[in-house]
Design a protein around this motif. Structure first.
Motif, PDB file in Angstrom:
ATOM      1  N   VAL A 142       0.778  -1.112  -0.165  1.00 58.15           N
ATOM      2  CA  VAL A 142      -0.228  -0.109   0.072  1.00 58.15           C
ATOM      3  C   VAL A 142       0.947   1.285   0.022  1.00 58.15           C
ATOM      4  N   GLY A 143       0.220   2.359  -0.183  1.00 60.87           N
ATOM      5  CA  GLY A 143       1.223   3.876  -0.368  1.00 60.87           C
ATOM      6  C   GLY A 143       1.608   4.342   0.623  1.00 60.87           C
ATOM      7  N   ASP A 144       1.047   3.824   1.890  1.00 59.45           N
ATOM      8  CA  ASP A 144       1.483   4.624   3.276  1.00 59.45           C
ATOM      9  C   ASP A 144       1.151   3.721   4.479  1.00 59.45           C
ATOM     10  N   ARG A 145       1.527   4.191   5.342  1.00 62.49           N
ATOM     11  CA  ARG A 145       1.543   3.261   6.711  1.00 62.49           C
ATOM     12  C   ARG A 145      -0.228   3.336   7.083  1.00 62.49           C
ATOM     13  N   ALA A 146      -0.931   4.393   6.894  1.00 66.54           N
ATOM     14  CA  ALA A 146      -2.297   4.346   7.157  1.00 66.54           C
ATOM     15  C   ALA A 146      -2.900   3.192   6.463  1.00 66.54           C
ATOM     16  N   GLY A 147      -2.477   2.963   5.130  1.00 62.04           N
ATOM     17  CA  GLY A 147      -3.379   2.017   4.439  1.00 62.04           C
ATOM     18  C   GLY A 147      -2.793   0.578   4.932  1.00 62.04           C
ATOM     19  N   VAL A 148      -1.883   0.481   5.632  1.00 64.91           N
ATOM     20  CA  VAL A 148      -1.547  -0.771   6.307  1.00 64.91           C
ATOM     21  C   VAL A 148      -2.720  -1.023   7.478  1.00 64.91           C
ATOM     22  N   TYR A 149      -3.085   0.008   8.087  1.00 62.37           N
ATOM     23  CA  TYR A 149      -4.050  -0.288   9.103  1.00 62.37           C
ATOM     24  C   TYR A 149      -5.446  -0.639   8.444  1.00 62.37           C
ATOM     25  N   THR A 150      -5.599   0.383   7.201  1.00 63.63           N
ATOM     26  CA  THR A 150      -6.865   0.255   6.793  1.00 63.63           C
ATOM     27  C   THR A 150      -7.359  -1.011   6.169  1.00 63.63           C
ATOM     28  N   LEU A 151      -6.400  -1.499   5.239  1.00 66.06           N
ATOM     29  CA  LEU A 151      -6.499  -2.847   4.758  1.00 66.06           C
ATOM     30  C   LEU A 151      -6.477  -4.206   5.761  1.00 66.06           C
ATOM     31  N   ALA A 152      -5.599  -3.972   6.748  1.00 62.32           N
ATOM     32  CA  ALA A 152      -5.672  -5.096   7.633  1.00 62.32           C
ATOM     33  C   ALA A 152      -6.879  -4.988   8.383  1.00 62.32           C
ATOM     34  N   SER A 153      -7.547  -3.859   8.884  1.00 65.89           N
ATOM     35  CA  SER A 153      -8.946  -3.765   9.547  1.00 65.89           C
ATOM     36  C   SER A 153      -9.884  -4.445   8.602  1.00 65.89           C
ATOM     37  N   ALA A 154      -9.854  -4.170   7.111  1.00 61.71           N
ATOM     38  CA  ALA A 154     -10.807  -4.752   6.465  1.00 61.71           C
ATOM     39  C   ALA A 154     -10.763  -6.296   6.371  1.00 61.71           C
ATOM     40  N   ALA A 155      -9.555  -6.719   6.235  1.00 62.29           N
ATOM     41  CA  ALA A 155      -9.264  -8.245   6.196  1.00 62.29           C
ATOM     42  C   ALA A 155      -9.825  -8.760   7.488  1.00 62.29           C
ATOM     43  N   VAL A 156      -9.495  -8.444   8.576  1.00 62.13           N
ATOM     44  CA  VAL A 156      -9.990  -8.869   9.696  1.00 62.13           C
ATOM     45  C   VAL A 156     -11.596  -8.728   9.908  1.00 62.13           C
ATOM     46  N   ALA A 157     -12.126  -7.623   9.332  1.00 65.37           N
ATOM     47  CA  ALA A 157     -13.621  -7.526   9.378  1.00 65.37           C
ATOM     48  C   ALA A 157     -14.291  -8.620   8.441  1.00 65.37           C
ATOM     49  N   ALA A 158     -13.626  -8.972   7.580  1.00 67.01           N
ATOM     50  CA  ALA A 158     -13.917 -10.015   6.385  1.00 67.01           C
ATOM     51  C   ALA A 158     -13.599 -11.421   6.709  1.00 67.01           C
ATOM     52  N   GLY A 159     -12.988 -11.676   8.220  1.00 68.34           N
ATOM     53  CA  GLY A 159     -12.870 -12.943   8.563  1.00 68.34           C
ATOM     54  C   GLY A 159     -11.315 -13.487   8.793  1.00 68.34           C
ATOM     55  N   ALA A 160     -10.462 -12.278   8.532  1.00 74.63           N
ATOM     56  CA  ALA A 160      -8.822 -12.839   8.641  1.00 74.63           C
ATOM     57  C   ALA A 160      -8.679 -12.909  10.316  1.00 74.63           C
ATOM     58  N   ALA A 161      -7.528 -13.529  10.536  1.00 71.76           N
ATOM     59  CA  ALA A 161      -6.985 -13.728  11.971  1.00 71.76           C
ATOM     60  C   ALA A 161      -5.592 -12.987  11.892  1.00 71.76           C
ATOM     61  N   VAL A 162      -5.388 -12.060  12.916  1.00 74.89           N
ATOM     62  CA  VAL A 162      -4.419 -11.214  13.030  1.00 74.89           C
ATOM     63  C   VAL A 162      -2.910 -12.304  13.227  1.00 74.89           C
ATOM     64  N   VAL A 163      -2.122 -12.323  12.492  1.00 70.98           N
ATOM     65  CA  VAL A 163      -0.762 -13.116  12.718  1.00 70.98           C
ATOM     66  C   VAL A 163       0.241 -11.802  13.436  1.00 70.98           C
ATOM     67  N   LYS A 164       0.213 -10.734  12.910  1.00 71.58           N
ATOM     68  CA  LYS A 164       1.194  -9.551  13.529  1.00 71.58           C
ATOM     69  C   LYS A 164       0.352  -8.339  13.222  1.00 71.58           C
ATOM     70  N   PRO A 165      -0.115  -7.733  14.022  1.00 74.29           N
ATOM     71  CA  PRO A 165      -0.916  -6.474  14.098  1.00 74.29           C
ATOM     72  C   PRO A 165       0.310  -5.463  13.218  1.00 74.29           C
ATOM     73  N   PRO A 166      -0.024  -4.362  12.846  1.00 76.18           N
ATOM     74  CA  PRO A 166       0.556  -3.327  12.083  1.00 76.18           C
ATOM     75  C   PRO A 166       1.906  -2.974  13.002  1.00 76.18           C
ATOM     76  N   GLN A 167       2.945  -2.774  12.351  1.00 76.52           N
ATOM     77  CA  GLN A 167       4.340  -2.555  13.162  1.00 76.52           C
ATOM     78  C   GLN A 167       5.472  -2.514  12.161  1.00 76.52           C
ATOM     79  N   GLU A 168       6.535  -2.026  12.586  1.00 73.03           N
ATOM     80  CA  GLU A 168       7.752  -2.007  11.736  1.00 73.03           C
ATOM     81  C   GLU A 168       8.291  -3.415  11.838  1.00 73.03           C
ATOM     82  N   SER A 169       8.766  -3.746  10.388  1.00 74.67           N
ATOM     83  CA  SER A 169       9.344  -5.036  10.327  1.00 74.67           C
ATOM     84  C   SER A 169      10.656  -5.124  10.820  1.00 74.67           C
ATOM     85  N   GLU A 170      11.234  -6.139  10.865  1.00 66.59           N
ATOM     86  CA  GLU A 170      12.617  -6.557  11.349  1.00 66.59           C
ATOM     87  C   GLU A 170      13.551  -6.368  10.234  1.00 66.59           C
ATOM     88  N   PHE A 171      12.871  -6.171   8.987  1.00 63.03           N
ATOM     89  CA  PHE A 171      13.833  -6.169   7.767  1.00 63.03           C
ATOM     90  C   PHE A 171      13.424  -5.002   6.867  1.00 63.03           C
TER      91      PHE A 171
END
Length: 144
Positions: free
Chosen positions: A80-109
């Motif tokens: 996605v184009g920015d950090r806010a997009g990570v939150y937005t799409l992750a929230s939409a995925a969870v609302a559609a039935g996804a399970a969170v493996v790792k919440p939005p955060q800095e990657s180790e890499f």
């Protein structure tokens, strides 16, 4: 041989759940939908991702009845184009039935900000903002 990938086909134990998830979380429209068998989505020029009923997938692979091919050791990614997009799409995925493996955060890499979610069929998606990532007009991906 051309360096190309035309299809990614994933076994899914619940085709209806996959169809609903990709519609509701990502807003995808099927390119080809064969109820009870497979649904394909156009995800890039020349690239389709398909979700194939697991029993049919295993038969196609010639696996014995009752075995499971499953999905393991891989992720699919949506940048996605920015950090806010990570939150937005992750929230939409969870609302559609996804399970969170790792919440939005800095990657180790590599300075990437991301989240990881598992769709209802077990496919892990990385939703990422990578400021060093871009796609050129000809489709070439530039990393770094």
């Amino acid at each position: 041989m051309d360096q190309r990938l035309s299809f990614v086909t994933l076994a899914t134990p619940d085709l209806d759940a996959a169809r609903a998830f990709y519609r509701d979380a990502f807003g995808w429209e099927p390119h080809l939908d064969v109820p009870g068998e497979i649904v394909f989505y156009q995800v890039a020029p020349g690239l389709l991702v398909g979700f194939f009923d697991a029993a049919s997938f295993d038969r196609d692979l010639g696996l014995p009845a009752g075995s499971t091919s499953g999905v393991s050791g891989m992720t699919l990614a949506h940048n996605v184009g920015d950090r806010a997009g990570v939150y937005t799409l992750a929230s939409a995925a969870v609302a559609a039935g996804a399970a969170v493996v790792k919440p939005p955060q800095e990657s180790e890499f590599g300075g990437i900000f991301h989240a990881l979610v598992r769709d209802p069929n077990g496919v892990v998606w990385e939703i990422a903002h990578n400021p060093g990532h871009r796609v050129e007009a000809d489709g070439t991906v530039v990393l770094g």
